[in-house]
Design a protein around this motif. Structure first.
Motif, short mmCIF file in Angstrom:
data_model
loop_
_atom_site.label_atom_id
_atom_site.label_comp_id
_atom_site.label_asym_id
_atom_site.label_seq_id
_atom_site.Cartn_x
_atom_site.Cartn_y
_atom_site.Cartn_z
N ARG A 51 -5.62 -2.38 -0.97
CA ARG A 51 -5.48 -3.06 0.33
C ARG A 51 -6.83 -3.46 0.91
O ARG A 51 -7.80 -2.72 0.82
N HIS A 52 -6.83 -4.64 1.52
CA HIS A 52 -7.98 -5.14 2.29
C HIS A 52 -7.45 -5.45 3.69
O HIS A 52 -7.26 -6.61 4.04
N ARG A 53 -7.23 -4.41 4.47
CA ARG A 53 -6.56 -4.52 5.76
C ARG A 53 -7.24 -5.50 6.71
O ARG A 53 -6.56 -6.23 7.43
N GLU A 54 -8.56 -5.53 6.72
CA GLU A 54 -9.26 -6.42 7.63
C GLU A 54 -8.90 -7.89 7.38
O GLU A 54 -8.84 -8.69 8.31
N LEU A 55 -8.62 -8.25 6.13
CA LEU A 55 -8.24 -9.63 5.81
C LEU A 55 -6.84 -9.98 6.33
O LEU A 55 -6.55 -11.15 6.57
N THR A 97 0.83 -1.20 0.00
CA THR A 97 0.00 0.00 0.00
C THR A 97 0.86 1.26 0.00
O THR A 97 0.76 2.11 -0.89
#
Length: 148
Positions: free
Chosen positions: A67-71, A54
């Protein structure tokens, strides 16, 4: 001169991250949480991959990464080979983005507001090196504690 040092540090520590993940005797242990350890090595690894892709890949290298930070913290049981491949891919992305950067650009404002106030690109990249080193140390300790 600072850009060259940053390239060296990111490359060194991403290589060490790869070695740490490869060093687990048990692939299952990469995902273990126990004894007050909140995050698995696998989730910390995913977090570092997302973070660097990112803030260096997408923001400085225009890689297009989303980005898919929660994953990064909810995904589980990603195969070791996939983690290692992702670390190596991140290493390439970071190197390519930093290769475009010149020392003069380090004094410019980092393009995204991440903290409470604006920072220079140099300041933020130094933060990212320490963030990587911090979590790398956690992964090393996790491996020695929980890979039994």
């Amino acid at each position: 001169m600072l850009v060259a040092a940053l390239k060296t540090l990111f490359d060194r520590d991403l290589h060490k991250l790869k070695l740490e993940i490869e060093s687990y005797r048990s692939e299952e242990a990469i995902w273990r949480v126990d004894k007050g350890v909140a995050n698995s090595a696998g989730n910390l690894c995913l977090h570092l991959i997302g973070n660097l892709n990112t803030y260096i890949g997408a923001e400085l290298g225009n890689s297009g990464y989303v980005r898919h930070r929660e994953l990064e913290f909810s995904q589980k049981d990603v195969p070791r080979a996939e983690l290692v491949e992702s670390v190596e891919a991140t290493r390439v992305v970071v190197a390519a983005a930093l290769a475009q950067l010149h020392d003069e650009q380090l004094n410019q404002e980092y393009p995204v507001l991440v903290f409470e106030s604006k920072t220079s690109t140099a300041h933020f990249l130094l933060h990212l090196t320490t963030h990587l080193a911090y979590h790398l140390g956690q992964i090393n300790y996790h491996r020695r504690l929980l890979d039994v």
